[in-house]
Scaffold this motif. Structure first.
Motif, PDB file in Angstrom:
ATOM      1  N   TYR A 131      35.820  37.954 121.138  1.00 18.05           N
ATOM      2  CA  TYR A 131      36.794  38.012 122.207  1.00 18.05           C
ATOM      3  C   TYR A 131      37.014  36.665 122.896  1.00 18.05           C
ATOM      4  CZ  TYR A 131      35.983  43.065 121.839  1.00 18.05           C
ATOM      5  OH  TYR A 131      35.867  44.353 121.385  1.00 18.05           O
ATOM      6  N   GLU A 185      44.238  34.139 127.165  1.00 19.70           N
ATOM      7  CA  GLU A 185      43.748  35.517 127.262  1.00 19.70           C
ATOM      8  C   GLU A 185      43.659  36.148 125.880  1.00 19.70           C
ATOM      9  OE1 GLU A 185      45.388  39.684 129.357  1.00 19.70           O
ATOM     10  OE2 GLU A 185      46.724  37.991 129.024  1.00 19.70           O
ATOM     11  N   TYR A 223      40.825  45.293 120.712  1.00 17.92           N
ATOM     12  CA  TYR A 223      41.912  44.934 121.609  1.00 17.92           C
ATOM     13  C   TYR A 223      41.423  44.680 123.019  1.00 17.92           C
ATOM     14  CZ  TYR A 223      44.765  46.898 117.863  1.00 17.92           C
ATOM     15  OH  TYR A 223      45.347  47.162 116.659  1.00 17.92           O
ATOM     16  N   SER A 224      42.236  43.928 123.748  1.00 20.09           N
ATOM     17  CA  SER A 224      42.079  43.865 125.178  1.00 20.09           C
ATOM     18  C   SER A 224      42.352  45.256 125.732  1.00 20.09           C
ATOM     19  CB  SER A 224      43.075  42.863 125.760  1.00 20.09           C
ATOM     20  OG  SER A 224      43.192  43.024 127.144  1.00 20.09           O
TER      21      SER A 224
END
Length: 124
Positions: free
Chosen positions: A106, A45, A59-60
């Protein structure tokens, strides 16, 4: 580029940790750096990324606000500051380098170089 991640450990919920990712090569400053994590039985992830200069970070969405990525190119090191840790943050954390300099990255498949990972365990 060879990457070495460190700083993981066993902490309690609510604690903080700072992970480091050190590169041996002086070309470190030409790579975007990302942090990923992988919990047992789950896919890797995306956590956070920083541009080669350090000017841009991303960021996530689920982690933004608790985690902060930064880098010090003079020290060939990137950091991931993790605050208010939760048991759900338990995972192996990896740093990775992307040489494309094409902007926010990402996807794990876009990173060419990976460190060996550091275990973070958060107890409740």
């Amino acid at each position: 580029v060879q990457l070495q991640a460190s700083g993981g450990g066993l902490v309690q919920a609510g604690d903080s940790l700072r992970l480091s990712c050190v590169a041996a090569e002086r070309t470190f400053s030409t790579y975007g750096i990302g942090w990923f994590r992988q919990a047992p039985g789950k896919e890797r992830e995306f956590v956070a990324g920083v541009s080669s200069s350090g000017e841009s970070t991303y960021y996530s969405d689920s982690l933004k606000g608790r985690f902060t990525i930064s880098r010090d190119n003079a020290k060939n090191t990137a950091y991931l500051q993790m605050n208010s840790l939760e048991p759900e943050d338990t995972a192996v954390y990896y740093c990775a380098a992307d040489d494309s300099n094409s902007g926010p990255t990402y996807s794990a498949s876009d990173y060419e170089y990976w460190g060996q990972g550091t275990q973070v365990t958060v107890s409740s």
